[in-house]
Enzyme design. Structure first.
Site, short mmCIF file in Angstrom:
data_model
loop_
_atom_site.label_atom_id
_atom_site.label_comp_id
_atom_site.label_asym_id
_atom_site.label_seq_id
_atom_site.Cartn_x
_atom_site.Cartn_y
_atom_site.Cartn_z
N HIS A 82 43.77 39.05 39.86
CA HIS A 82 42.78 38.34 40.67
C HIS A 82 42.77 36.83 40.42
O HIS A 82 41.95 36.12 40.99
CB HIS A 82 41.38 38.92 40.36
CG HIS A 82 40.34 38.64 41.40
ND1 HIS A 82 40.38 39.15 42.68
CD2 HIS A 82 39.20 37.89 41.35
CE1 HIS A 82 39.33 38.75 43.36
NE2 HIS A 82 38.59 37.98 42.58
N ASP A 125 44.81 43.87 40.47
CA ASP A 125 43.51 43.19 40.50
C ASP A 125 42.45 44.10 39.89
O ASP A 125 42.27 45.24 40.32
CB ASP A 125 43.16 42.87 41.97
CG ASP A 125 42.00 41.92 42.11
OD1 ASP A 125 40.98 42.11 41.41
OD2 ASP A 125 42.09 40.99 42.94
N SER A 129 38.51 35.91 47.20
CA SER A 129 37.44 36.75 46.67
C SER A 129 36.15 36.54 47.48
O SER A 129 36.13 36.80 48.68
CB SER A 129 37.26 36.47 45.18
OG SER A 129 36.46 37.46 44.56
#
Length: 289
Positions: A260, A227, A150
């Protein structure tokens, strides 16, 4: 520079430790994790991987959630896990939001007050911490890779693209592909760097790929199709398009049904570790920069 041992635990024949030191770059105490595999000795220094974590994380998340130590021990890889920002500085607004300030350093060197004196995570990760690690642990500074998730995936791509002589391989899980073109990135870059979008480009992987290219191994990126940030923040299609325009090899794998979370990371961490181990097997730098 003195480091303080906080914890050390034997793990798959190696040692997982957490340490702290006072950082000149950030002006505060910083914590970092180090996994040393059993092969690591003064006579046989091992390749080293730097893992950069995402928003809200500390050095601890990867250590306890990714499940990397077993394979790292098998492959003889050291893994360094720094924190994601300076902490406890008492700056106005430092702890007001999850996506700016504490745990959201975005791996930049800030130029705007009041952040510029301490929020220097780019220099901390690329200069200060590698020197500290090499001085205190049996790692080979000629065999270094970097990866992250991320915000940390953004950081890994940017740091490697800007420092190809320092990193022989890079990979990412669900990276913020173009901070200039997503809400998280616009907030961070404007707050830390001001309104000058030319300065933003130095911290945007898609812009760096087009301006600098990459002569190392193909970029490896894993992205979950479920995600929750895929379309609004991560935008892997922008990375694919930039690599296509620049002629940079990209291995982008869309993982059906994954989100995620660290469940996603843990599912594919072995693949990334083996990818880096192959790329770090030679002591000769790849870059022809």
């Amino acid at each position: 520079m003195t480091i303080i041992s906080i914890t050390q635990n034997k793990c798959f024949g190696g040692v997982q430790g957490v340490y702290s030191h006072v950082s000149p770059e950030t002006g505060c105490s910083m914590r970092f994790g180090v996994f040393l595999p059993p092969q690591a000795t003064a006579e046989t220094p091992v390749p080293v991987l730097y893992w950069l974590s995402g928003l809200t994380c500390t050095e601890e998340n990867f250590i306890i959630k990714a499940g990397a130590q077993r394979v790292a021990a098998e492959l003889g890889l050291a893994i360094i896990t720094p924190d994601t920002s300076p902490r406890g500085l008492g700056l106005p607004g430092e702890d007001d939001a999850y996506d700016f300030g504490s745990a959201a350093g975005f791996y930049v060197d800030a130029t705007q007050a009041p952040w510029s004196q301490n929020y220097r995570m780019y220099s901390y990760i690329t200069q200060e911490l590698p020197w500290l690690i090499a001085a205190n642990f049996p790692v080979d500074p000629a065999r270094v890779g970097i990866f992250g998730h991320s915000m940390g995936g953004h950081g890994a791509l940017v740091l490697a693209l800007r420092n190809p002589k320092s990193y022989k391989s890079m990979s990412a899980f669900a990276p913020i592909s173009s901070p200039m073109r997503c809400p998280w990135g616009k907030k961070a870059l404007s707050g830390y760097l001001g309104a000058n979008r030319d300065a933003w480009r130095e911290y945007d992987a898609t812009a760096l790929i087009e301006s600098r290219g990459w002569k190392g191994p193909p970029l490896r990126v894993d992205q979950g199709t479920k995600d929750q940030f895929l379309e609004t923040q991560l935008k892997p299609e922008l990375l694919r398009e930039a690599c296509a325009r620049a002629g940079v090899a990209l291995d982008l794998r869309l993982r059906e049904g994954y989100d995620h979370s660290y469940f996603f990371i843990a599912s594919f961490i072995e693949d990334h570790l083996r990818f880096h181990a192959r790329n770090l097997s030679s002591k000769s730098p790849h870059s022809k920069e």
